[in-house]
Every structure is written in structure tokens, then in C-alpha cells.
Design an enzyme around this catalytic site. Structure first.
Site, PDB file in Angstrom:
ATOM      1  N   GLN A 115      -1.511  -7.049   5.943  1.00  0.00           N
ATOM      2  CA  GLN A 115      -2.964  -7.139   5.964  1.00  0.00           C
ATOM      3  C   GLN A 115      -3.455  -8.348   5.168  1.00  0.00           C
ATOM      4  OE1 GLN A 115      -4.342  -3.360   4.526  1.00  0.00           O
ATOM      5  NE2 GLN A 115      -3.989  -2.318   6.467  1.00  0.00           N
ATOM      6  N   GLN A 161      -6.165  -4.598  -0.394  1.00  0.00           N
ATOM      7  CA  GLN A 161      -5.637  -4.381   0.946  1.00  0.00           C
ATOM      8  C   GLN A 161      -4.286  -3.717   0.792  1.00  0.00           C
ATOM      9  OE1 GLN A 161      -6.314  -8.526   2.381  1.00  0.00           O
ATOM     10  NE2 GLN A 161      -7.225  -7.539   4.168  1.00  0.00           N
ATOM     11  N   SER A 162      -3.965  -2.804   1.706  1.00  0.00           N
ATOM     12  CA  SER A 162      -2.840  -1.896   1.488  1.00  0.00           C
ATOM     13  C   SER A 162      -1.470  -2.535   1.629  1.00  0.00           C
ATOM     14  CB  SER A 162      -2.948  -0.703   2.443  1.00  0.00           C
ATOM     15  OG  SER A 162      -4.135   0.021   2.210  1.00  0.00           O
ATOM     16  N   THR A 163      -1.326  -3.529   2.510  1.00  0.00           N
ATOM     17  CA  THR A 163      -0.010  -4.088   2.802  1.00  0.00           C
ATOM     18  C   THR A 163      -0.038  -5.609   2.770  1.00  0.00           C
ATOM     19  OG1 THR A 163      -0.390  -4.171   5.195  1.00  0.00           O
ATOM     20  CG2 THR A 163       0.497  -2.114   4.297  1.00  0.00           C
TER      21      THR A 163
END
Length: 293
Positions: free
Chosen positions: A24, A19-21
Site C-alpha cells: 500500500q 497504511q497497513s502494508t
């Protein structure tokens, strides 16, 4: 299913989770459940040895260092991986370098790529073409999203409404504008910094005076409510930031610093806040935007 052979099944299936962040990771729990649930799908496809690589939770796939992805590549090169499984093939990488490196390694050792749409063998020209298109579209999609986001921020900044941080001595009003802090002690502390600089004409001398006289300066404490002030012994950076911040002259500024791109360890790295621009080159400068301190 015809692409999955006994040779693939005798190796491991690796479930790559990303997951990017950090936001998230904390809030998009359904995506995590779906990704971890891919382990069951790999078992249904015939794999007994299913491993999960989730070291890259909270890391972007756009080119930053990803220990999980590096671990995945190393396992593929050692010939231990029969398939790489993810929700979407585009989750594996969001930049051309990583994506094509992955395809090349998988093609050399015969590792399959599996997502919710199907099973791909990078050794087959049609699958290689389809995977290449998926990677290109993913990279373009990310660029478009980033461009839209940056332009939206700039448009808000042109109106003087983009307030990423609020300088000490000011508070953000309900209408989004800046008002002076009503705390008289805070205002007096900031005014003292400017008076001493006008008198001594040197930030270093101002710092030495504050240290010698043991005078504290106000500072905003992040993460402690809407308006938390803490009094601290000043350091050079604090005084320099205060004396050079246009907000204390009543102006709004955006784009005071630029960015540059460097290559470190074979990867692109964007160096932000590294280039101080001349005030004539600032992207936005609105004079008389708020009351000067």
C-alpha cells in the site's frame, strides 16, 4: 467546531498517518496524499502547531508494534496534544486494546479526535459511545476480511492450486500445475541428496559428505526472475527442507505447521511455522499430485 476550545488550539494537532502494508505504501499513493493533506484541514480548524506522525507506514493496526502510535500516546499523556487527526477514526487502531487505551488517555487529558466525519470529544458520553462503536466495527470488519481471505486460501489449497512457493526442481506451468524442471543438472543434484540420505541415513552425515566433497546443491533465488537457480554449499536447513518436503514424493500438502499465540510485552504475537504437525493432521494432503523427483 464548538468542541474546539482555546485550550485545544494552544496545544499541537497531530496528524496520524498509517497504511497497513508495504504494498500500500508503494502503490496506494492517493491515500497517502489524502492523509498528508489533513495537515491543511487542521490549520483551517485553527491549529498553528501541526505535527505529522508517519512512523507507522507499512504497519498493520491490528496489534503489531507501532512506534508511531506509541509516540502519539506518549505525547497525549504529556498533555501536548490538542487533537489527533486521521482520515477515519478507525485508522488509529484495529484492535480493542490500542483503541480503548487511546480513548482513555484522550479523555483524561482532554484531547479531541478528528476525522473526515467530525470532531469527537472522548469526555462526552455520546461521543465516547460513537467512538466505541466505530472501534468495535473496525475490529469486526478486519476479522471478517481476514476470515474470508483465509477461507479462500484453504479452498484453493483443497484443490491443490495454492502454490505460495515452488520447490527447487519444479516449475509452475502456465496452467498453474507443477512440472519437473527440464534442467538435468538440477534434477541430478536433487537426486544425489536423496541417494546419499538413503545410504547414510542421517541428514548430518549427508551434510558432512557434501561439505567434504565440496558438492553444491541447487537453490531457488527469490526475486531474480521467474526461474532463477543458484548453486550453493548446503546447510543443514536446506537439506532438511528438501528431504522432508512432500512435493519430492509427488504429493501436495498444506497446513503442515500450526500457529500459536503468545503475549510479549503486553501485545499479542502470532508465532507462525512454530508447530510441526503429524501428517495425519495436515489440512490438505493430495497424493500423486505431481511427478515425484
Amino acid at each position: 467546531m464548538s468542541k474546539i476550545t482555546a485550550e485545544h488550539l494552544c496545544r499541537s494537532a497531530i496528524i496520524y498517518i498509517r497504511q497497513s502494508t508495504s504494498y500500500q505504501v508503494v502503490n496506494n499513493l492517493e491515500s497517502q496524499r489524502r492523509q498528508y493533506g489533513l495537515a491543511e484541514r487542521a490549520r483551517q480548524l485553527g491549529w498553528d502547531d501541526v505535527q505529522i506522525v508517519d512512523d507507522d507506514l507499512g504497519r498493520s493496526g491490528a496489534g503489531t508494534a507501532r512506534p508511531g502510535f506509541e509516540k502519539l500516546l506518549a505525547a497525549i499523556c504529556e498533555g501536548r496534544v490538542g487533537a489527533v487527526v486521521s482520515l477515519e477514526a478507525s485508522r488509529l487502531a484495529r484492535n480493542g486494546r490500542d483503541w480503548h487505551t487511546l480513548l482513555e488517555f484522550c479523555g483524561l487529558v482532554g484531547t479531541l479526535i478528528v476525522d473526515e466525519d467530525g470532531v469527537y470529544d472522548p469526555r462526552l458520553i455520546n461521543d465516547r459511545l460513537l467512538l466505541g462503536m466505530k472501534g468495535t466495527m473496525s475490529e469486526m470488519e478486519l476479522s471478517v476480511f481476514r476470515q474470508r481471505s483465509i477461507e479462500a486460501l484453504r479452498q484453493k489449497a483443497r484443490r491443490g492450486e495454492l502454490l505460495l512457493t515452488v520447490a527447487v526442481g519444479y516449475v509452475k506451468a502456465d496452467d498453474g500445475q507443477l512440472d519437473k524442471d527440464s534442467d538435468r543438472r538440477v534434477q541430478d543434484g536433487i537426486a544425489l541428496v536423496f541417494r546419499k540420505f538413503a545410504e547414510l541415513q542421517s541428514i548430518r552425515q549427508v551434510l558432512l559428505w557434501f561439505r567434504q566433497e565440496q558438492v553444491l546443491v541447487p537453490a531457488v533465488v527469490q526475486g531474480r526472475g521467474k526461474h532463477a537457480i543458484e548453486w550453493k554449499v548446503p546447510v543443514y536447513h536446506t537439506l532438511h527442507h528438501m528431504l522432508t518436503n512432500p512435493v519430492y514424493a509427488g504429493a501436495y500438502a498444506f497446513g503442515r505447521r500450526g500457529t500459536r499465540v503468545v503475549i510479549e510485552g503486553g501485545r499479542k504475537r502470532v508465532m507462525r511455522d512454530s508447530m510441526r504437525r503429524n501428517w495425519k493432521d495436515w489440512e490438505v494432503l493430495i497424493r500423486s499430485h505431481c511427478r515425484p523427483n
